[in-house]
Write a protein that holds these residues in place. Sequence first.
Motif, PDB file in Angstrom:
ATOM      1  N   GLU A 108       4.572  10.190  35.983  1.00 45.27           N
ATOM      2  CA  GLU A 108       4.844  10.581  34.604  1.00 45.27           C
ATOM      3  C   GLU A 108       4.820  12.107  34.480  1.00 45.27           C
ATOM      4  N   GLU A 109       3.947  12.740  35.248  1.00 44.74           N
ATOM      5  CA  GLU A 109       3.872  14.206  35.246  1.00 44.74           C
ATOM      6  C   GLU A 109       5.171  14.816  35.773  1.00 44.74           C
TER       7      GLU A 109
ATOM      8  N   LEU B 202      10.271   8.725  23.635  1.00 42.79           N
ATOM      9  CA  LEU B 202      10.925   7.455  23.916  1.00 42.79           C
ATOM     10  C   LEU B 202      10.661   7.020  25.353  1.00 42.79           C
ATOM     11  N   ASN B 203      10.771   5.736  25.599  1.00 45.02           N
ATOM     12  CA  ASN B 203      10.498   5.169  26.912  1.00 45.02           C
ATOM     13  C   ASN B 203      11.667   5.440  27.859  1.00 45.02           C
TER      14      ASN B 203
ATOM     15  N   TRP C 212      15.370  20.973  29.650  1.00 54.06           N
ATOM     16  CA  TRP C 212      15.008  19.568  29.531  1.00 54.06           C
ATOM     17  C   TRP C 212      14.173  19.090  30.714  1.00 54.06           C
ATOM     18  N   SER C 213      13.256  18.197  30.410  1.00 54.99           N
ATOM     19  CA  SER C 213      12.504  17.483  31.446  1.00 54.99           C
ATOM     20  C   SER C 213      13.410  16.384  32.008  1.00 54.99           C
ATOM     21  N   ILE C 214      13.002  15.775  33.096  1.00 50.80           N
ATOM     22  CA  ILE C 214      13.745  14.637  33.651  1.00 50.80           C
ATOM     23  C   ILE C 214      13.800  13.518  32.614  1.00 50.80           C
ATOM     24  N   HIS C 215      12.708  13.334  31.928  1.00 51.32           N
ATOM     25  CA  HIS C 215      12.639  12.333  30.849  1.00 51.32           C
ATOM     26  C   HIS C 215      13.760  12.570  29.837  1.00 51.32           C
ATOM     27  N   GLU C 216      13.885  13.808  29.381  1.00 50.83           N
ATOM     28  CA  GLU C 216      14.907  14.142  28.382  1.00 50.83           C
ATOM     29  C   GLU C 216      16.315  14.044  28.958  1.00 50.83           C
TER      30      GLU C 216
END
Length: 168
Positions: free
Chosen positions: A28-29, A90-91, A40-44
């Motif tokens: 998650e980190e 968001l997931n 942007w993060s990988i998440h974004e």
Amino acid sequence: MSGQREELLHHLSRASEWLESALNGLTEEDISYKPQADKWSIHEIILHVTDFELALSYWIRDILAGGQPVIPLQAVDTEGWAKELHYSKLNVRAALDRFKLLRQANVESLQRITDGDWQRRASHPFLGEITLGELMKVQVDHISSHLKQIERNLAGKREEPAKLAGKR
């Protein structure tokens, strides 16, 4: 079906697999790491490509069903979507699942169309007049650029401890 079209469809159909592979083994980190406050993060990134796939779904259908010689495509406010839709909350795995479903539906639609349909024209908000085939090439390049962005994020995260140690 032309060789170029087959190649584009191949790349389009493999994108989900490539994105999934890019996320495999990440913490998650890792996924939430932002190389800079305005990046942007990988998440974004995953949320962005998923939402963009939704817009692409509409564009494909609009181009194929539109009765005009050149279909105008509506611009997508990617930065606004990221902020106002709270991508970071968001997931990411659910988003990747949505991407897979949307991409599969898009590829299935594109596999059924004629070569003439592949040449239908649209007016892209940033690229100007473009064929459906050219738009799909842009989308292949779009995913490729984000896969490279994911790699850069991970490289930056790995280098960060060394940078911090050097500042002491």
